[in-house]
Structures are given as C-alpha cells and as structure tokens.
Design a protein around this motif. Sequence first.
Motif, PDB file in Angstrom:
ATOM      1  N   SER A   1      24.252 -23.126  -3.040  1.00 34.66           N
ATOM      2  CA  SER A   1      22.831 -23.027  -3.372  1.00 34.66           C
ATOM      3  C   SER A   1      22.534 -23.871  -4.599  1.00 34.66           C
ATOM      4  CB  SER A   1      22.428 -21.566  -3.630  1.00 34.66           C
ATOM      5  OG  SER A   1      23.129 -21.046  -4.752  1.00 34.66           O
ATOM      6  N   GLY A   2      21.249 -23.990  -4.914  1.00 31.91           N
ATOM      7  CA  GLY A   2      20.812 -24.582  -6.165  1.00 31.91           C
ATOM      8  C   GLY A   2      21.280 -26.003  -6.390  1.00 31.91           C
ATOM      9  N   ILE A   3      21.717 -26.286  -7.604  1.00 32.51           N
ATOM     10  CA  ILE A   3      22.149 -27.626  -7.974  1.00 32.51           C
ATOM     11  C   ILE A   3      23.340 -28.058  -7.142  1.00 32.51           C
ATOM     12  CG2 ILE A   3      23.148 -29.013  -9.837  1.00 32.51           C
ATOM     13  CD1 ILE A   3      21.424 -27.381 -11.801  1.00 32.51           C
ATOM     14  N   GLY A   4      24.275 -27.141  -6.872  1.00 32.27           N
ATOM     15  CA  GLY A   4      25.457 -27.495  -6.094  1.00 32.27           C
ATOM     16  C   GLY A   4      25.112 -27.970  -4.694  1.00 32.27           C
ATOM     17  N   ARG A   5      24.220 -27.270  -4.036  1.00 27.27           N
ATOM     18  CA  ARG A   5      23.812 -27.697  -2.700  1.00 27.27           C
ATOM     19  C   ARG A   5      23.106 -29.050  -2.757  1.00 27.27           C
ATOM     20  NH1 ARG A   5      21.268 -24.324   2.341  1.00 27.27           N
ATOM     21  NH2 ARG A   5      21.047 -26.135   3.723  1.00 27.27           N
TER      22      ARG A   5
ATOM     23  N   CYS B   1      23.518 -31.097 -18.460  1.00 29.09           N
ATOM     24  CA  CYS B   1      22.923 -30.021 -19.263  1.00 29.09           C
ATOM     25  C   CYS B   1      21.491 -29.773 -18.800  1.00 29.09           C
ATOM     26  CB  CYS B   1      22.966 -30.377 -20.744  1.00 29.09           C
ATOM     27  SG  CYS B   1      24.633 -30.440 -21.430  1.00 29.09           S
ATOM     28  N   PRO B   2      21.345 -28.972 -17.740  1.00 27.12           N
ATOM     29  CA  PRO B   2      20.004 -28.729 -17.206  1.00 27.12           C
ATOM     30  C   PRO B   2      19.179 -27.811 -18.110  1.00 27.12           C
ATOM     31  CG  PRO B   2      21.744 -28.192 -15.608  1.00 27.12           C
ATOM     32  CD  PRO B   2      22.383 -28.318 -16.952  1.00 27.12           C
ATOM     33  N   GLY B   3      17.881 -28.059 -18.107  1.00 30.51           N
ATOM     34  CA  GLY B   3      16.930 -27.092 -18.630  1.00 30.51           C
ATOM     35  C   GLY B   3      16.505 -26.195 -17.480  1.00 30.51           C
ATOM     36  N   GLY B   4      15.215 -25.910 -17.380  1.00 28.71           N
ATOM     37  CA  GLY B   4      14.738 -25.051 -16.306  1.00 28.71           C
ATOM     38  C   GLY B   4      14.805 -25.732 -14.951  1.00 28.71           C
ATOM     39  N   VAL B   5      15.570 -25.160 -14.036  1.00 33.92           N
ATOM     40  CA  VAL B   5      15.712 -25.685 -12.684  1.00 33.92           C
ATOM     41  C   VAL B   5      15.502 -24.523 -11.717  1.00 33.92           C
ATOM     42  CG1 VAL B   5      17.205 -26.889 -11.048  1.00 33.92           C
ATOM     43  CG2 VAL B   5      17.372 -27.399 -13.498  1.00 33.92           C
ATOM     44  N   ALA B   6      14.846 -24.787 -10.613  1.00 29.01           N
ATOM     45  CA  ALA B   6      14.513 -23.734  -9.647  1.00 29.01           C
ATOM     46  C   ALA B   6      15.748 -23.357  -8.834  1.00 29.01           C
ATOM     47  CB  ALA B   6      13.394 -24.201  -8.727  1.00 29.01           C
ATOM     48  N   THR B   7      16.577 -22.483  -9.406  1.00 26.91           N
ATOM     49  CA  THR B   7      17.788 -21.997  -8.755  1.00 26.91           C
ATOM     50  C   THR B   7      17.805 -20.469  -8.799  1.00 26.91           C
ATOM     51  OG1 THR B   7      19.167 -21.882 -10.747  1.00 26.91           O
ATOM     52  CG2 THR B   7      18.984 -24.037  -9.653  1.00 26.91           C
ATOM     53  N   ARG B   8      18.924 -19.898  -8.362  1.00 22.95           N
ATOM     54  CA  ARG B   8      19.086 -18.432  -8.393  1.00 22.95           C
ATOM     55  C   ARG B   8      20.004 -17.993  -9.531  1.00 22.95           C
ATOM     56  NH1 ARG B   8      21.190 -16.503  -2.797  1.00 22.95           N
ATOM     57  NH2 ARG B   8      20.596 -14.470  -3.637  1.00 22.95           N
ATOM     58  N   ILE B   9      20.093 -18.788 -10.606  1.00 21.66           N
ATOM     59  CA  ILE B   9      21.001 -18.472 -11.699  1.00 21.66           C
ATOM     60  C   ILE B   9      20.689 -17.108 -12.315  1.00 21.66           C
ATOM     61  CG2 ILE B   9      19.595 -19.667 -13.431  1.00 21.66           C
ATOM     62  CD1 ILE B   9      23.447 -19.654 -13.318  1.00 21.66           C
TER      63      ILE B   9
ATOM     64  N   GLN C   1      20.002 -14.555 -10.771  1.00 18.40           N
ATOM     65  CA  GLN C   1      20.522 -13.515  -9.872  1.00 18.40           C
ATOM     66  C   GLN C   1      22.050 -13.553  -9.799  1.00 18.40           C
ATOM     67  OE1 GLN C   1      18.495 -14.390  -6.190  1.00 18.40           O
ATOM     68  NE2 GLN C   1      16.529 -13.624  -6.924  1.00 18.40           N
ATOM     69  N   SER C   2      22.668 -13.998 -10.861  1.00 18.38           N
ATOM     70  CA  SER C   2      24.123 -14.155 -10.867  1.00 18.38           C
ATOM     71  C   SER C   2      24.878 -12.850 -10.649  1.00 18.38           C
ATOM     72  CB  SER C   2      24.578 -14.773 -12.194  1.00 18.38           C
ATOM     73  OG  SER C   2      24.112 -16.092 -12.336  1.00 18.38           O
ATOM     74  N   GLU C   3      24.270 -11.744 -11.010  1.00 23.43           N
ATOM     75  CA  GLU C   3      24.954 -10.458 -10.855  1.00 23.43           C
ATOM     76  C   GLU C   3      25.372 -10.195  -9.406  1.00 23.43           C
ATOM     77  OE1 GLU C   3      25.872  -7.978 -13.008  1.00 23.43           O
ATOM     78  OE2 GLU C   3      25.323  -9.219 -14.728  1.00 23.43           O
ATOM     79  N   ARG C   4      24.743 -10.876  -8.446  1.00 26.78           N
ATOM     80  CA  ARG C   4      25.090 -10.663  -7.040  1.00 26.78           C
ATOM     81  C   ARG C   4      26.542 -11.051  -6.763  1.00 26.78           C
ATOM     82  NH1 ARG C   4      22.764 -15.752  -7.297  1.00 26.78           N
ATOM     83  NH2 ARG C   4      23.604 -17.358  -5.875  1.00 26.78           N
ATOM     84  N   ASN C   5      27.101 -11.919  -7.598  1.00 23.82           N
ATOM     85  CA  ASN C   5      28.467 -12.382  -7.393  1.00 23.82           C
ATOM     86  C   ASN C   5      29.445 -11.856  -8.433  1.00 23.82           C
ATOM     87  OD1 ASN C   5      27.960 -13.954  -5.084  1.00 23.82           O
ATOM     88  ND2 ASN C   5      27.150 -15.619  -6.340  1.00 23.82           N
TER      89      ASN C   5
ATOM     90  N   GLU D   1      17.171 -11.625 -18.829  1.00 22.35           N
ATOM     91  CA  GLU D   1      17.195 -12.005 -17.414  1.00 22.35           C
ATOM     92  C   GLU D   1      15.790 -12.269 -16.896  1.00 22.35           C
ATOM     93  OE1 GLU D   1      19.429  -9.107 -15.255  1.00 22.35           O
ATOM     94  OE2 GLU D   1      21.364  -9.829 -16.005  1.00 22.35           O
ATOM     95  N   GLN D   2      14.804 -11.544 -17.396  1.00 26.15           N
ATOM     96  CA  GLN D   2      13.416 -11.799 -17.004  1.00 26.15           C
ATOM     97  C   GLN D   2      12.931 -13.129 -17.570  1.00 26.15           C
ATOM     98  OE1 GLN D   2      11.455  -9.964 -14.798  1.00 26.15           O
ATOM     99  NE2 GLN D   2      10.327 -11.900 -14.957  1.00 26.15           N
ATOM    100  N   VAL D   3      13.337 -13.438 -18.804  1.00 30.40           N
ATOM    101  CA  VAL D   3      12.987 -14.728 -19.396  1.00 30.40           C
ATOM    102  C   VAL D   3      13.547 -15.865 -18.541  1.00 30.40           C
ATOM    103  CG1 VAL D   3      13.374 -16.255 -21.373  1.00 30.40           C
ATOM    104  CG2 VAL D   3      12.788 -13.850 -21.744  1.00 30.40           C
ATOM    105  N   ILE D   4      14.804 -15.732 -18.126  1.00 31.84           N
ATOM    106  CA  ILE D   4      15.429 -16.768 -17.305  1.00 31.84           C
ATOM    107  C   ILE D   4      14.739 -16.854 -15.937  1.00 31.84           C
ATOM    108  CG2 ILE D   4      17.559 -17.502 -16.187  1.00 31.84           C
ATOM    109  CD1 ILE D   4      17.478 -17.870 -19.214  1.00 31.84           C
ATOM    110  N   ALA D   5      14.397 -15.710 -15.367  1.00 30.38           N
ATOM    111  CA  ALA D   5      13.698 -15.711 -14.078  1.00 30.38           C
ATOM    112  C   ALA D   5      12.377 -16.463 -14.182  1.00 30.38           C
ATOM    113  CB  ALA D   5      13.459 -14.272 -13.615  1.00 30.38           C
ATOM    114  N   ASP D   6      11.637 -16.249 -15.275  1.00 36.47           N
ATOM    115  CA  ASP D   6      10.372 -16.953 -15.475  1.00 36.47           C
ATOM    116  C   ASP D   6      10.601 -18.448 -15.659  1.00 36.47           C
ATOM    117  OD1 ASP D   6       9.114 -14.495 -15.329  1.00 36.47           O
ATOM    118  OD2 ASP D   6       8.904 -14.274 -17.510  1.00 36.47           O
ATOM    119  N   THR D   7      11.682 -18.795 -16.351  1.00 38.06           N
ATOM    120  CA  THR D   7      11.989 -20.208 -16.602  1.00 38.06           C
ATOM    121  C   THR D   7      12.316 -20.939 -15.310  1.00 38.06           C
ATOM    122  OG1 THR D   7      12.805 -19.721 -18.832  1.00 38.06           O
ATOM    123  CG2 THR D   7      13.511 -21.797 -17.832  1.00 38.06           C
TER     124      THR D   7
END
Length: 281
Positions: free
Chosen positions: A16-20, A187-195, A197-201, A218-224
Amino acid sequence: MEDFDGRVAVVTGAGSGIGRALAERFAAEGMRLAIADIEKDALDAVRRSLAARGTEVIAQVVDVGDEEAVHAFADRVFDGFGAVHVLCNNAGVFNGCQIWSRPARDFAWALQVNFWGVLHGIQAFVPRMIEGGDEGHIVTTSSVAGLFAAPFSGPYSVSKFAAYAATECLGHELVVSGSRLRASVLCPGGVATRIHQSERNRPASARTEPSDDQAFVEQVIADTVAAGIAPEAVAEQVVDAVRTQRFLVLTHDAYRPGLAARAAALASGELPPLPDYETRD
C-alpha cells in the motif's frame, strides 16, 4: 543509474501507500519487481496488478523486523532474478506518544520496523549488490520526522532519525569503498497513506494499552495524511533521485527553509525550531 529497463527493483512495504506506488512506478520503467509486505492480501493484490501489466514479479510476505525472514527473501530474489539494482527499504510504522509516558515496547516496535527493518535490508541485499558489480541504488524511507523531532512523536522520530543516520553512513561507505552503488533517503511530509493505521500490523507481543496522548497524535497524523500528496508523486521523485543520484528526497519544499533554520540553531547551541507540519508545496 539511468537505465531501468530489464533491471530488478526490490520494494518492502509494497502492499500500500508509497511502497505500492514505487513498485508500480518501477514497473512502468520496465523493471522486474520483488515486493514484500507483512499484509498478505494487500501484497497479493499488488502482485496481481503488476503481473496483469506484464511485469515479472516475485512477492513474499515478510516482517522486515525479522532478520531471518529478510535474508530468506533476499535469497529468493537473487535465486530468481540473479541480481538486484534498486533496493527500497520502505516498510514502516507510526507510533507516537508523550516520550515519558509510554512503555518501552512502543519504542521497541517502532525501532524494530523502522530501523532494524532498514538495517536487515541493507545487510541482506547490499553485499550481493556490490559483488554483482553493476551500478545501483539503495533508497531508505525515513520521514521529515527523521530530520525534525516533534512533540508527541518520540518512538517514530527516534526510529526515523536512526533510519536517516544509517542511510547517511551507507552513502559515505559506498563512496569511499569505490562501489558503483549510491544511496538516497526519502523524507516524506504529508502523504495520503495508511501510516496512521499502523496498529493494524502491530504484533500481539508488542501491543500496549492505548492512552490519550497516543490518540491525540494519531488524530493529528490522520488529518495530515488526509490532506497529503499522492503516493505516486512521491514515487516520481524517487525515480528522479535514483537517476540523478540525489541523496535527500524531501517531498515538500516547505520544509527546506526549516533545514537551514535547524542547522543555524544547532550551531548556536539552541533547541531547533519546529517547522510547519503541513502539506503545502
């Protein structure tokens, strides 16, 4: 490294995300792909997508924090493709908190993936890449949090600073040893990924009880990430960095003045100022 066609790229965290986006971008350049992720279903979806476009692909479920698993993946890649030319140590997780209030296991998990995962990738692939004698490139995904330490990001920033430092060491060592390989740190800034939601793994053995400070960041990161740039834009910058041998890939120009301000503050013995954690270009 300018010629990609027919060569081999390895991407961890490719589900997912940057890797995909990296895997798909390298495939568009005509490369063969070896992809890994800890999430089997996501990895299978990327494998099918790449294969459908005619890309030769090896896919393996890998926990990059597991040294033996990473070396087994490397063995399979070199056995299957015979060489590796681009290595993207991209897999990563986010974990934030107030640095004095969370258990050591929070830090251990972030370091296991974000730092040890990078180190395992370097040690499993780079010696054989050097031995192959071809030109090539190693890309580490760090973060702007690996350049600027922010409040409530202790586990993440510590691990990403370590990933940055490992890559700078690697870059110097490749040059002084006369290797044809070079290194970049993303060194990414805000990128539309699932970072966020890392707790899922997060494995059961590394789980800790949630806390208010953790939920806040985590909410701050979700907004970013919700307002972040597309992963495909990041992949485009990485391909350009590999072609031009650029070391630092900073996805958002808004952070560049902050690097100068940080250096000036440190040179004068001051606590560096915080940059704006935002997504504008």
